[in-house]
Design a protein around this motif. Structure first.
Motif, mmCIF file in Angstrom:
data_model
loop_
_atom_site.group_PDB
_atom_site.id
_atom_site.type_symbol
_atom_site.label_atom_id
_atom_site.label_comp_id
_atom_site.label_asym_id
_atom_site.label_seq_id
_atom_site.Cartn_x
_atom_site.Cartn_y
_atom_site.Cartn_z
ATOM 1 N N PHE B 18 0.839 -1.220 0.000
ATOM 2 C CA PHE B 18 0.000 0.000 0.000
ATOM 3 C C PHE B 18 0.868 1.262 0.000
ATOM 4 O O PHE B 18 0.557 2.229 -0.693
ATOM 5 N N GLY B 32 -2.662 10.155 0.242
ATOM 6 C CA GLY B 32 -2.867 10.025 1.683
ATOM 7 C C GLY B 32 -3.977 9.049 2.043
ATOM 8 O O GLY B 32 -3.958 8.450 3.119
ATOM 9 N N LEU B 33 -4.943 8.867 1.126
ATOM 10 C CA LEU B 33 -6.038 7.912 1.379
ATOM 11 C C LEU B 33 -5.469 6.530 1.691
ATOM 12 O O LEU B 33 -5.999 5.799 2.514
ATOM 13 N N LEU B 34 -4.366 6.188 1.024
ATOM 14 C CA LEU B 34 -3.762 4.863 1.220
ATOM 15 C C LEU B 34 -3.028 4.758 2.556
ATOM 16 O O LEU B 34 -2.688 3.667 2.996
ATOM 17 N N GLY B 35 -2.779 5.913 3.190
ATOM 18 C CA GLY B 35 -2.212 5.911 4.543
ATOM 19 C C GLY B 35 -3.191 5.309 5.536
ATOM 20 O O GLY B 35 -2.805 4.858 6.613
ATOM 21 N N ALA B 36 -4.481 5.321 5.163
ATOM 22 C CA ALA B 36 -5.505 4.713 6.026
ATOM 23 C C ALA B 36 -6.067 3.464 5.359
ATOM 24 O O ALA B 36 -7.250 3.148 5.507
ATOM 25 N N ALA B 37 -5.231 2.759 4.614
ATOM 26 C CA ALA B 37 -5.681 1.512 3.973
ATOM 27 C C ALA B 37 -5.860 0.422 5.038
ATOM 28 O O ALA B 37 -5.163 0.445 6.052
#
Lengths: 167, 116
Positions: B18, B32-37
């Motif tokens: 990710f 940054g969305l993938l920081g909360a994957a």
């Protein structure tokens, strides 16, 4: 705003940085399992939403931006701000993370695990992207409203009227 | 011991995957969305179901909702400190982990008081 994928950006990341992510990610995953074993699934479940990648990702992003700014002399260093923008994206992604958890919680006792995880991942991505777009739209309209209020053209006679009402 | 090692390897691979995808994406707010994957969850749910069954994993997922709310608080505070106060990423993102832990446990205790 256009979404773009740049494969060449991977060259900036050193192998040590990949190793840090691997160790960090592995340690957090193992910790979640150990805590669930020790304190039960209710406490252990909290750790499935640990910010596992975020600290390492934000720090690396900031470092790369500082390096880029130094290379292009005269360019303003906006590394902290860029890491902050990344965090704002993560906040939107966390709403998708909650949606992922709801899907797993509701579907797992009834359906096969592979199907549940696939559906939950799709829901996470869809909700995260929707929240990201919604934030963009809200910000844009707020900024436009503020600009309208502060840069309103002065109507003839308005200034003198305002001056009279506020002595 | 083997189970922990398996978690380390699978967790490391999923989290790294990710993070690598996030590296390539622009703009950074989108990456940054993938920081909360759901990387930790994806890495552990299959192992948990095999070991303890689907009901156990489902209970974990219910608690994960509160963990995600705590993540939202964590990321919002970190974003504000870095953008407005211009604080560096490493101390902010590391120290704010305590905020995440406090928020997650606080929400869990609050939720349990309300439901019991």
């Amino acid at each position: 705003m256009k979404i773009d994928a740049n494969i060449a950006a991977l060259k900036r990341t050193k192998w040590q940085e990949y190793l840090v992510r691997f160790i960090f990610g592995g340690a957090v995953t193992a910790l979640a399992g150990i805590i669930a074993k020790q304190y039960g699934p209710e406490i252990g479940g909290l750790f499935l939403a640990t910010p596992a990648i975020f600290p390492a990702a934000a720090t690396l992003l900031e470092k790369h931006e500082e390096k880029n700014a130094r290379r292009q002399s005269g360019r303003e260093v906006r590394a902290h701000e860029l890491a902050g923008v990344d965090a704002a994206g993560a906040a939107m992604g966390s709403i998708g993370l909650a949606a992922f958890a709801v899907v797993v919680w509701q579907m797992l006792p009834r359906y096969p695990v592979a199907l549940v995880l696939s559906a939950a991942t799709l829901v996470w991505f869809a909700v995260a992207v929707m929240m990201w777009l919604a934030r963009k739209i809200v910000w844009r309209s707020l900024r436009a409203k503020i600009r309208k209020r502060w840069h309103r053209p002065v109507v003839a006679g308005e200034f003198s009227r305002r001056k009279r009402s506020h002595p | 011991m083997i189970e922990i090692l398996l978690r380390v390897v699978i967790g490391g691979i999923v989290v790294s995957a990710f993070a690598t995808i996030a590296d390539t994406l622009k703009p950074k707010s989108f990456a940054g969305l993938l920081g909360a994957a759901p990387s930790v969850a994806l890495a552990t749910v299959v192992l948990t179901v095999k070991e303890h069954g689907a009901m156990y994993a489902s209970i974990e997922a219910r608690s994960m909702i509160l963990g995600a709310v705590a993540f939202f608080i964590y990321a919002s505070v970190a974003s504000r400190l870095m953008m407005r106060k211009k604080w560096p990423a490493l101390p902010v993102s590391s120290l704010a982990l305590l905020l995440w832990l406090g928020a997650a446990l606080g929400l869990w205790f609050g939720f349990h008081k309300l439901t019991s």
